[in-house]
Design a protein around this motif. Structure first.
Motif, mmCIF file in Angstrom:
data_model
loop_
_atom_site.group_PDB
_atom_site.id
_atom_site.type_symbol
_atom_site.label_atom_id
_atom_site.label_comp_id
_atom_site.label_asym_id
_atom_site.label_seq_id
_atom_site.Cartn_x
_atom_site.Cartn_y
_atom_site.Cartn_z
ATOM 1 N N SER A 88 25.338 0.802 92.257
ATOM 2 C CA SER A 88 24.717 2.104 92.527
ATOM 3 C C SER A 88 23.547 2.349 91.574
ATOM 4 C CB SER A 88 25.744 3.229 92.371
ATOM 5 O OG SER A 88 26.024 3.476 91.007
ATOM 6 N N ASP A 89 22.577 3.105 92.037
ATOM 7 C CA ASP A 89 21.416 3.438 91.199
ATOM 8 C C ASP A 89 21.848 4.180 89.938
ATOM 9 O OD1 ASP A 89 19.728 2.281 93.038
ATOM 10 O OD2 ASP A 89 19.212 4.178 94.020
ATOM 11 N N GLU A 90 22.863 5.034 90.079
ATOM 12 C CA GLU A 90 23.327 5.837 88.952
ATOM 13 C C GLU A 90 23.976 4.954 87.878
ATOM 14 O OE1 GLU A 90 22.591 8.272 92.371
ATOM 15 O OE2 GLU A 90 23.866 6.494 92.150
ATOM 16 N N LEU A 96 22.955 11.925 83.078
ATOM 17 C CA LEU A 96 23.121 10.595 83.667
ATOM 18 C C LEU A 96 24.544 10.400 84.193
ATOM 19 C CD1 LEU A 96 21.231 8.431 81.017
ATOM 20 C CD2 LEU A 96 20.474 8.917 83.348
ATOM 21 N N PHE A 97 25.516 10.810 83.386
ATOM 22 C CA PHE A 97 26.906 10.612 83.797
ATOM 23 C C PHE A 97 27.324 11.600 84.880
ATOM 24 C CE2 PHE A 97 26.975 8.054 80.006
ATOM 25 C CZ PHE A 97 27.859 7.047 80.330
ATOM 26 N N LYS A 98 26.767 12.791 84.836
ATOM 27 C CA LYS A 98 27.086 13.761 85.882
ATOM 28 C C LYS A 98 26.539 13.283 87.223
ATOM 29 C CE LYS A 98 27.509 18.711 86.584
ATOM 30 N NZ LYS A 98 28.960 18.651 86.346
ATOM 31 N N LYS A 158 27.910 11.158 92.498
ATOM 32 C CA LYS A 158 27.719 10.127 93.522
ATOM 33 C C LYS A 158 29.064 9.522 93.938
ATOM 34 C CE LYS A 158 25.546 6.655 95.755
ATOM 35 N NZ LYS A 158 26.629 5.669 95.892
ATOM 36 N N GLU A 159 29.979 9.336 93.003
ATOM 37 C CA GLU A 159 31.208 8.604 93.279
ATOM 38 C C GLU A 159 32.457 9.486 93.402
ATOM 39 O OE1 GLU A 159 30.569 5.823 94.101
ATOM 40 O OE2 GLU A 159 29.095 4.831 92.810
ATOM 41 N N LYS A 160 32.327 10.789 93.213
ATOM 42 C CA LYS A 160 33.524 11.630 93.138
ATOM 43 C C LYS A 160 34.332 11.650 94.431
ATOM 44 C CE LYS A 160 31.080 15.983 94.168
ATOM 45 N NZ LYS A 160 30.709 17.310 93.632
#
Length: 232
Positions: free
Chosen positions: A145-147, A178-180, A185-187
């Protein structure tokens, strides 16, 4: 005191109807108990909490997922004596706010921010682990993922601080953002019980922390319940 079972025992919490029924040795028609509200700082914290509570504990509370006030705001409401936050609800703060403690206020059992902890657990989980499910949620999907790429490019894990920090040459970006972004994205995936990294990966290696948190949670529940449903 109550000897309905043949053994005299103390009851820490009891309603007036239960007192009268006990004295008169009568049955009591119990009304449905009101669930205790439970507040966390954000969705990441709710996901952590969901991974460590047992089924019985979950059944006794109403998790206020739509309300995200942030730790300092909730603590401010607690210390100002606002009843909903100071005695009627369980307040869950992130583990880095250990100094904030009252009977109904407890901390998640890890000093790392919940999103960072979940990221690190997944980062360290081998690709051939039974945790992953191919083409549904596997290590390749996590890595691509981009994130994820932005986090790897712009941060490092500081062992002394026990959390991720920005690399020296990075400016104008916050680690938290960044982490949020990664978590948001994955939640949809990691909030599910089968893929919740706290429930599936962290809990099995932190039994002492879970035991301590569970005891604190039950104490907080009893405190709030005594104000909401029982005689104080």
């Amino acid at each position: 005191m109550n000897n309905a079972t043949g053994v005299v025992r103390n009851q820490n919490s009891i309603t007036m109807d239960e007192i009268i029924a006990s004295l008169e040795v009568k049955r009591i028609n119990k009304q449905k108990e009101r669930k205790i509200h439970c507040y966390c700082e954000d969705t990441e914290a709710y996901t952590f909490l969901n991974g460590i509570l047992n089924t019985k504990q979950k059944a006794k509370i109403e998790i206020m997922k739509t309300i995200k006030l942030g730790g300092e705001n909730m603590w401010d409401l607690v210390t100002k004596g606002i009843p909903e936050f100071s005695k009627l609800s369980i307040i869950i703060l992130d583990g880095d706010k250990e100094k904030h403690r009252k009977t109904n206020t407890i901390n998640l059992p890890s000093p790392m921010p919940p999103d960072q902890l979940m990221f690190k657990l997944l980062e360290e989980e081998p690709a051939d682990s039974s945790y992953w499910e191919e083409r549904v949620w596997d290590k390749q999907l996590f890595n691509n993922s981009d994130e994820y790429i932005k986090i790897k490019d712009k941060t490092i894990f500081d062992k002394q601080k026990g959390k991720y920090i920005l690399k020296d040459n990075i400016n104008g970006i916050k680690t938290r953002d960044l982490f949020k972004a990664w978590f948001n994205k994955e939640k949809g995936t990691i909030a599910k019980a089968q893929f919740n990294p706290i429930k599936q990966l962290w809990v099995k290696n932190h039994s002492n922390e879970i035991k301590r948190f569970s005891s604190q949670f039950d104490d907080a529940y009893d405190f709030c319940y005594s104000h909401l449903n029982y005689l104080s």
